[in-house]
Every structure is written in structure tokens, then in C-alpha cells.
Design an enzyme around this catalytic site. Structure first.
Site, PDB file in Angstrom:
ATOM      1  N   ASP A  44      -6.149  -5.336 -11.005  1.00  0.00           N
ATOM      2  CA  ASP A  44      -5.218  -5.244  -9.802  1.00  0.00           C
ATOM      3  C   ASP A  44      -4.174  -6.535  -9.994  1.00  0.00           C
ATOM      4  OD1 ASP A  44      -5.431  -3.694  -6.785  1.00  0.00           O
ATOM      5  OD2 ASP A  44      -4.110  -5.625  -7.137  1.00  0.00           O
ATOM      6  N   THR A  47      -0.499  -7.670  -5.305  1.00  0.00           N
ATOM      7  CA  THR A  47       0.667  -7.506  -4.630  1.00  0.00           C
ATOM      8  C   THR A  47       0.218  -7.789  -3.267  1.00  0.00           C
ATOM      9  OG1 THR A  47       0.522  -5.158  -3.922  1.00  0.00           O
ATOM     10  CG2 THR A  47       1.727  -5.824  -6.182  1.00  0.00           C
ATOM     11  N   THR A 145       0.320  11.756  -4.876  1.00  0.00           N
ATOM     12  CA  THR A 145       0.560  12.199  -3.760  1.00  0.00           C
ATOM     13  C   THR A 145       1.128  13.524  -3.518  1.00  0.00           C
ATOM     14  OG1 THR A 145       2.020  11.550  -2.182  1.00  0.00           O
ATOM     15  CG2 THR A 145       2.674  10.888  -4.229  1.00  0.00           C
ATOM     16  N   ASP A 146       0.842  13.945  -2.341  1.00  0.00           N
ATOM     17  CA  ASP A 146       1.730  15.282  -2.188  1.00  0.00           C
ATOM     18  C   ASP A 146       3.096  15.352  -1.942  1.00  0.00           C
ATOM     19  OD1 ASP A 146       1.662  14.043   0.211  1.00  0.00           O
ATOM     20  OD2 ASP A 146       0.768  15.814   1.543  1.00  0.00           O
ATOM     21  N   GLU A 147       3.502  13.874  -1.726  1.00  0.00           N
ATOM     22  CA  GLU A 147       5.081  13.517  -1.473  1.00  0.00           C
ATOM     23  C   GLU A 147       5.898  13.937  -2.872  1.00  0.00           C
ATOM     24  OE1 GLU A 147       6.107  10.057   0.654  1.00  0.00           O
ATOM     25  OE2 GLU A 147       4.010  10.028   1.319  1.00  0.00           O
ATOM     26  N   TYR A 171      10.083   6.335  -3.686  1.00  0.00           N
ATOM     27  CA  TYR A 171       8.438   6.320  -3.826  1.00  0.00           C
ATOM     28  C   TYR A 171       8.018   7.613  -4.404  1.00  0.00           C
ATOM     29  CZ  TYR A 171       3.535   7.082  -2.766  1.00  0.00           C
ATOM     30  OH  TYR A 171       2.173   7.492  -2.854  1.00  0.00           O
ATOM     31  N   LYS A 175       6.491   8.487  -8.252  1.00  0.00           N
ATOM     32  CA  LYS A 175       5.171   9.207  -8.536  1.00  0.00           C
ATOM     33  C   LYS A 175       5.351  10.500  -9.260  1.00  0.00           C
ATOM     34  CE  LYS A 175       1.607   7.962  -7.142  1.00  0.00           C
ATOM     35  NZ  LYS A 175       0.618   7.108  -7.684  1.00  0.00           N
ATOM     36  N   LEU A 211       1.687   4.259   9.108  1.00  0.00           N
ATOM     37  CA  LEU A 211       1.691   4.739  10.445  1.00  0.00           C
ATOM     38  C   LEU A 211       0.391   4.286  11.332  1.00  0.00           C
ATOM     39  CD1 LEU A 211       3.551   6.234  12.808  1.00  0.00           C
ATOM     40  CD2 LEU A 211       1.986   8.163  12.276  1.00  0.00           C
ATOM     41  N   GLY A 305      16.378  10.324   4.680  1.00  0.00           N
ATOM     42  CA  GLY A 305      15.851  11.250   3.748  1.00  0.00           C
ATOM     43  C   GLY A 305      14.524  11.581   4.375  1.00  0.00           C
TER      44      GLY A 305
HETATM   45  P1  NAD Z   1      -1.930   0.402  -1.693  1.00  0.00           P
HETATM   46  O1  NAD Z   1      -0.474  -0.017  -1.753  1.00  0.00           O
HETATM   47  O2  NAD Z   1      -2.772  -0.140  -0.497  1.00  0.00           O
HETATM   48  O3  NAD Z   1      -2.718  -0.472  -3.024  1.00  0.00           O
HETATM   49  C1  NAD Z   1      -2.133  -0.411  -4.135  1.00  0.00           C
HETATM   50  C2  NAD Z   1      -3.046  -1.426  -4.748  1.00  0.00           C
HETATM   51  O4  NAD Z   1      -2.098  -1.460  -6.258  1.00  0.00           O
HETATM   52  C3  NAD Z   1      -2.622  -2.795  -4.475  1.00  0.00           C
HETATM   53  O5  NAD Z   1      -4.158  -3.425  -4.607  1.00  0.00           O
HETATM   54  C4  NAD Z   1      -1.550  -3.585  -5.529  1.00  0.00           C
HETATM   55  O6  NAD Z   1      -1.912  -4.977  -5.584  1.00  0.00           O
HETATM   56  C5  NAD Z   1      -2.020  -2.897  -6.677  1.00  0.00           C
HETATM   57  N1  NAD Z   1      -0.826  -2.961  -7.505  1.00  0.00           N
HETATM   58  C6  NAD Z   1       0.496  -2.683  -7.371  1.00  0.00           C
HETATM   59  N2  NAD Z   1       1.229  -3.007  -8.292  1.00  0.00           N
HETATM   60  C7  NAD Z   1       0.316  -3.075  -9.385  1.00  0.00           C
HETATM   61  C8  NAD Z   1       0.366  -3.428 -10.979  1.00  0.00           C
HETATM   62  N3  NAD Z   1       1.563  -3.178 -11.391  1.00  0.00           N
HETATM   63  N4  NAD Z   1      -0.600  -3.576 -11.576  1.00  0.00           N
HETATM   64  C9  NAD Z   1      -1.759  -3.528 -11.158  1.00  0.00           C
HETATM   65  N5  NAD Z   1      -2.201  -3.486  -9.782  1.00  0.00           N
HETATM   66  C10 NAD Z   1      -1.063  -3.051  -9.216  1.00  0.00           C
HETATM   67  O7  NAD Z   1      -1.839   1.673  -2.184  1.00  0.00           O
HETATM   68  P2  NAD Z   1      -2.839   2.938  -1.601  1.00  0.00           P
HETATM   69  O8  NAD Z   1      -2.747   3.406  -0.279  1.00  0.00           O
HETATM   70  O9  NAD Z   1      -4.327   2.552  -1.786  1.00  0.00           O
HETATM   71  O10 NAD Z   1      -2.698   3.879  -2.881  1.00  0.00           O
HETATM   72  C11 NAD Z   1      -3.478   4.173  -3.917  1.00  0.00           C
HETATM   73  C12 NAD Z   1      -2.792   5.148  -4.948  1.00  0.00           C
HETATM   74  O11 NAD Z   1      -3.038   6.465  -4.074  1.00  0.00           O
HETATM   75  C13 NAD Z   1      -1.508   5.193  -5.095  1.00  0.00           C
HETATM   76  O12 NAD Z   1      -1.291   5.652  -6.431  1.00  0.00           O
HETATM   77  C14 NAD Z   1      -0.783   6.300  -4.183  1.00  0.00           C
HETATM   78  O13 NAD Z   1       0.455   6.580  -4.634  1.00  0.00           O
HETATM   79  C15 NAD Z   1      -1.802   7.050  -3.868  1.00  0.00           C
HETATM   80  N6  NAD Z   1      -1.877   7.966  -2.792  1.00  0.00           N
HETATM   81  C16 NAD Z   1      -1.739   7.320  -1.686  1.00  0.00           C
HETATM   82  C17 NAD Z   1      -2.064   7.988  -0.195  1.00  0.00           C
HETATM   83  C18 NAD Z   1      -1.951   7.293   1.000  1.00  0.00           C
HETATM   84  O14 NAD Z   1      -1.882   7.900   1.984  1.00  0.00           O
HETATM   85  N7  NAD Z   1      -2.071   5.963   1.152  1.00  0.00           N
HETATM   86  C19 NAD Z   1      -1.981   9.336  -0.217  1.00  0.00           C
HETATM   87  C20 NAD Z   1      -2.095  10.007  -1.696  1.00  0.00           C
HETATM   88  C21 NAD Z   1      -1.758   9.331  -2.655  1.00  0.00           C
HETATM   89  P1  TYD Z   2       3.944   6.495   6.258  1.00  0.00           P
HETATM   90  O1  TYD Z   2       2.489   5.794   7.035  1.00  0.00           O
HETATM   91  O2  TYD Z   2       4.621   5.470   6.074  1.00  0.00           O
HETATM   92  O3  TYD Z   2       3.504   7.572   5.366  1.00  0.00           O
HETATM   93  P2  TYD Z   2       4.363   8.344   4.660  1.00  0.00           P
HETATM   94  O4  TYD Z   2       5.754   8.022   4.746  1.00  0.00           O
HETATM   95  O5  TYD Z   2       3.811   8.185   3.104  1.00  0.00           O
HETATM   96  O6  TYD Z   2       4.047   9.879   4.946  1.00  0.00           O
HETATM   97  O7  TYD Z   2       4.248   7.370   7.594  1.00  0.00           O
HETATM   98  C1  TYD Z   2       3.800   8.472   8.191  1.00  0.00           C
HETATM   99  C2  TYD Z   2       4.659   9.264   9.207  1.00  0.00           C
HETATM  100  O8  TYD Z   2       5.034   8.311  10.153  1.00  0.00           O
HETATM  101  C3  TYD Z   2       6.229   9.401   8.509  1.00  0.00           C
HETATM  102  O9  TYD Z   2       6.705  10.429   8.843  1.00  0.00           O
HETATM  103  C4  TYD Z   2       6.980   8.069   8.898  1.00  0.00           C
HETATM  104  C5  TYD Z   2       6.400   8.104  10.230  1.00  0.00           C
HETATM  105  N1  TYD Z   2       6.471   6.690  10.816  1.00  0.00           N
HETATM  106  C6  TYD Z   2       7.010   6.288  12.001  1.00  0.00           C
HETATM  107  O10 TYD Z   2       7.316   7.069  12.949  1.00  0.00           O
HETATM  108  N2  TYD Z   2       6.995   4.955  12.529  1.00  0.00           N
HETATM  109  C7  TYD Z   2       6.450   4.041  11.746  1.00  0.00           C
HETATM  110  O11 TYD Z   2       6.572   2.794  11.986  1.00  0.00           O
HETATM  111  C8  TYD Z   2       6.040   4.423  10.333  1.00  0.00           C
HETATM  112  C9  TYD Z   2       5.596   3.084   9.520  1.00  0.00           C
HETATM  113  C10 TYD Z   2       5.894   5.586   9.971  1.00  0.00           C
END
Ligand code: NAD
Ligand code: TYD
Length: 366
Positions: A44, A47, A145-147, A171, A175, A211, A305
Site C-alpha cells: 500500500d 495515501t 466497481t459498478d460505476e 474515477y 476503473k 456518503l 455529471g
Molecule cells: P480506499 O480509497 O479506501 O483505499 C484505497 C487504498 O489504496 C488506500 O489504502 C491507498 O493508500 C491505496 N493506494 C492508492 N494508490 C495506491 C498505489 N498507487 N499503490 C498502492 N496503494 C495505493 O478505497 P476502497 O473504498 O477501499 O476501494 C478499494 C477498491 O474497491 C478500489 O479499487 C475501488 O475502486 C473498489 N470499489 C470500491 C467501492 C466502494 O464503495 N468503496 C465499491 C466497489 C468497488
Molecule cells: P459516494 O459515497 O461519494 O459514492 P459514489 O459517488 O461512488 O456513489 O456518494 C454516494 C452518493 O451520495 C452519490 O450519489 C453522491 C451522494 N453524496 C451526497 O449527496 N452528499 C455527499 O456529501 C456525498 C459525499 C455524496
């Protein structure tokens, strides 16, 4: 956490988890250590989103090694693969926040696209040298991600694995690009890959820019709960432990080269999510003035967007691999709110950027 190196001659070969100090990676590692025997190497970059304190409670003899580094550092990754000979690489590492990607996309291109490319090349080089069972068993699992599928109209069916990629944010586009690379490395070079595309996660250790944790911290600080636009955007929410069990299931039983969508069949609007958080907080830590936390809800400018709707059809992973989520939204949200209430130090710590300056969350100083 052990600091001794995990080596290729250790009995069970390790898995290499990238981004394991972030939200989902942390939950994945903590769950893995409870049930699995294979050691973990966590690579890791630390960041703002990575936090090693997440592992402070694990037993000192846990089989986990931490490497501070970048997935894009080819020299480091090659040496690591040669020394540790992992049975799998699970790529969680990413820049993950949509609002940050809108403000400053460069890191998203560097880590999510170029970083994944470099990691894939290291994995390919490593895998091509493996012989026999070691080569056959090796896997590269991309956590996505589903995004990548873009935004759904209200009448459209939930995303299936065959849906085209129509990403909206920097983002999501980064992905999607990484997912394309992963698929190409399988088709062109035969690299044994797996990909999971999961919906929005929530749970412990999520950085409070997303959120659910943002609303919890804002509510407890007596500040506004900023809902973007009309608040009728919807997401399909999954408790993080269920995502982690899906990743484990795909790693162990997924068909090589396949993509698996992962979701909780929990489509909810942002407004409903915030109302649900307020209801849990009202019950757990009532406001001193006797009013509901809902009084703090406010509408703010919409995200550029902003995708209107995400929903996942997870029937493939359910029918092929027997996975299903264990947590209901109600039970998962209660657990999540309680976790943040009992871990206020963690929450306070995450407000400090590594430089010691206070983090600005989406324009809010909290
Ligand atoms: P996060 O931002 O909480 O954590 C990301 C981690 O990656 C951090 O520990 C950061 O230090 C590390 N990192 C960043 N750049 C790096 C690099 N260049 N080399 C090594 N480490 C690095 O993210 P998360 O929410 O835990 O998401 C993890 C994965 O799951 C991501 O790939 C994200 O796209 C995917 N994902 C997240 C969600 C969600 O709701 N959070 C949903 C679906 C998929
Ligand atoms: P987020 O947690 O940033 O996830 P993602 O954009 O990857 O879906 O946001 C979830 C939803 O909540 C998204 O539609 C944006 C909205 N949102 C707010 O309305 N207020 C906020 O302060 C944040 C961070 C997100």
C-alpha cells in the site's frame, strides 16, 4: 503485525493484497486472517485513504507483512513477486472518490490505469515463469466497481456483466480502463484473471469523505448534512463484509477470465440513506435539544455529471458460485453507525491528512 518477510518457502504461499490499508482492503484482510491459512502481503502506498492503525488490534503473530509502496513501482513489485511467490494478486489499490476525481483526475489516471497496467505486466512476467501447479493455480483478481456501467434510467434492468461500459466520472472512466486492460491481458496473454464489479459499500473503516461516514461525522459535529441536488439519486448498498466474502468466493471458485457483478439488492435514494442514518443516531445518541438529526439535512449544489442510478444484478455470482449477502441494510447500517460511535479516535485521526493539515471534505471543513 509481523514485520518478518514472508518467503517463497513458507508452507502456504501468500496472497498479495494491494491497497490493503484502505476501507475495503482492511476489512478483507481482517476477515481473511480469521478464516484462512495463507499469509497476506499488503502492498500500500498509504495515501490519505490508507491507515495502518486499522491493524493495531490484530495478534502480533498474525501472518501479515506490510510493504509501503506503489503498485506502479515495477522494480519493487517484481522483486516482491520473486521473493514471496504469491498464489494470487488481489488489486484493491485505487484512488476511489468521485468528487476528488472531478477536482483532480491526474492521480486517478496514474494509479487506476497506469498502476494497474504496470501491476499486470509484473504479474504476467511472474506467471510466465511459474511451472506446473503453481502456474495453474495463480490468479490476478481485479476489484472493480459498478460505476463502469454508467447511469441507469428508472425503467432499466439492473447492470449485468454483459452491459457496455459507459462511465461518467474520471474515477469511473479510470476503473473502466483498468477493467479493459485486465480483460485484454487474459485474452492476449492468457493471464488467469478474475474481475468483480461491486456496488457501493458501507461499513467500518470507510474514510469519511463518502456518503455514509461523512453524514455520521457531520451529524455528530452538529453540522449540515449536505445532500447533493434533489437527493433522489440511488445506489445499491452492500455491507463491506459481504463484498469481502464475494471477493473470497470469486478468488476460490470463479471461472478464469470471468467477471462477476456483486450487489446487495438494496437500492436506496441518497435522501433515504441520510434519513436512515439520522434515525439510528436519534436512537443511539439523541441530540441534547431533543430534536432529530434530520433537522441538519440540507441541499447543496449537485455533483457535475452525477449518475442518477446504479443497480446490480448479482444473479451470476449467486447461481454459479453460491454467494449471497448476509447482512440486511438495517442491520448493516446499525453496525456501521455503532462502529463509528465507538471509534471516534479513528474518525478524528482520519481528519488529519498525512501532512498534519486538516482534510477538506468536498469543500466542507469538518
Ligand atoms: P480506499 O480509497 O479506501 O483505499 C484505497 C487504498 O489504496 C488506500 O489504502 C491507498 O493508500 C491505496 N493506494 C492508492 N494508490 C495506491 C498505489 N498507487 N499503490 C498502492 N496503494 C495505493 O478505497 P476502497 O473504498 O477501499 O476501494 C478499494 C477498491 O474497491 C478500489 O479499487 C475501488 O475502486 C473498489 N470499489 C470500491 C467501492 C466502494 O464503495 N468503496 C465499491 C466497489 C468497488
Ligand atoms: P459516494 O459515497 O461519494 O459514492 P459514489 O459517488 O461512488 O456513489 O456518494 C454516494 C452518493 O451520495 C452519490 O450519489 C453522491 C451522494 N453524496 C451526497 O449527496 N452528499 C455527499 O456529501 C456525498 C459525499 C455524496
Amino acid at each position: 503485525m509481523t514485520v518478518s518477510s514472508i518467503n517463497s518457502h513458507d508452507k502456504e504461499r501468500p496472497i498479495l493484497v494491494t491497497g490493503g490499508a484502505g476501507f475495503i482492503g482492511t476489512n478483507f484482510i481482517l476477515d481473511w486472517l480469521k478464516t484462512e491459512k495463507a499469509p497476506i502481503i499488503n502492498l500500500d502506498k498509504l495515501t490519505y485513504a490508507g491507515n495502518l492503525d486499522n491493524f493495531s488490534a490484530i495478534s502480533p503473530d498474525s501472518m501479515i507483512e506490510f510493504i509501503h509502496g506503489d503498485i506502479g513501482d515495477t522494480e519493487l513489485v517484481r522483486a516482491l513477486l520473486e521473493r514471496a511467490r504469491p498464489q494470487a494478486i488481489l488489486n484493491f489499490a485505487a484512488e476511489s472518490h468521485v468528487d476528488r476525481s472531478i477536482r483532480d483526475p491526474a492521480e486517478f489516471i496514474d494509479t487506476n490505469i497506469v498502476g494497474t497496467f504496470k501491476l499486470l505486466e509484473c504479474a504476467r512476467d511472474h506467471w510466465e515463469r511459474l511451472r506446473g501447479e503453481e502456474g495453474r493455480a495463480f490468479r490476478f483478481l481485479q476489484v472493480s466497481t459498478d460505476e463502469v456501467y454508467g447511469s441507469l434510467q428508472p425503467s432499466q434492468d439492473p447492470f449485468r456483466e454483459e452491459n457496455a461500459f459507459v462511465p461518467s466520472s474520471p474515477y469511473a472512466a479510470s476503473k473502466a480502463a483498468a477493467d479493459h486492460l485486465v480483460r485484454a491481458w487474459h485474452k492476449t496473454y492468457g493471464l488467469p484473471v478474475l474481475t468483480t464489479n461491486c456496488s457501493n459499500n458501507y461499513g467500518p473503516y470507510q474514510f469519511p469523505e463518502k456518503l455514509i461516514p461523512l453524514m455520521i461525522i457531520q451529524a455528530l459535529s452538529g453540522k449540515q448534512l449536505p445532500i447533493y441536488g434533489d437527493g433522489m439519486h440511488s445506489r445499491d448498498w452492500l455491507y463491506v463484509a459481504d463484498h469481502c466474502s464475494a471477493v473470497r468466493t470469486v478468488l476460490q471458485a470463479g471461472r478464469m477470465g470471468e467477471v462477476y457483478n456483486v450487489g446487495g439488492r438494496n437500492e436506496k435514494t441518497n435522501r433515504d440513506i441520510v434519513l436512515a442514518i439520522c434515525a439510528v443516531l436519534d436512537a443511539e445518541v439523541p441530540r441534547v435539544d431533543g430534536e432529530s438529526y434530520c433537522e441538519q439535512i440540507g441541499s447543496v449544489q449537485d455533483r457535475p455529471g452525477h449518475d442518477r442510478r446504479y443497480a446490480i444484478d448479482s444473479s451470476k455470482i449467486e447461481s454459479e458460485l453460491g454467494w449471497s449477502p448476509q447482512e440486511t441494510f438495517e442491520s448493516g447500517l446499525r453496525k456501521t453507525v455503532r462502529w463509528y460511535l465507538s471509534n471516534r479516535d479513528w474518525l478524528a485521526g482520519s481528519r488529519q491528512a498525512p501532512t498534519g493539515t486538516e482534510v477538506n471534505f468536498n469543500g466542507l471543513q469538518i
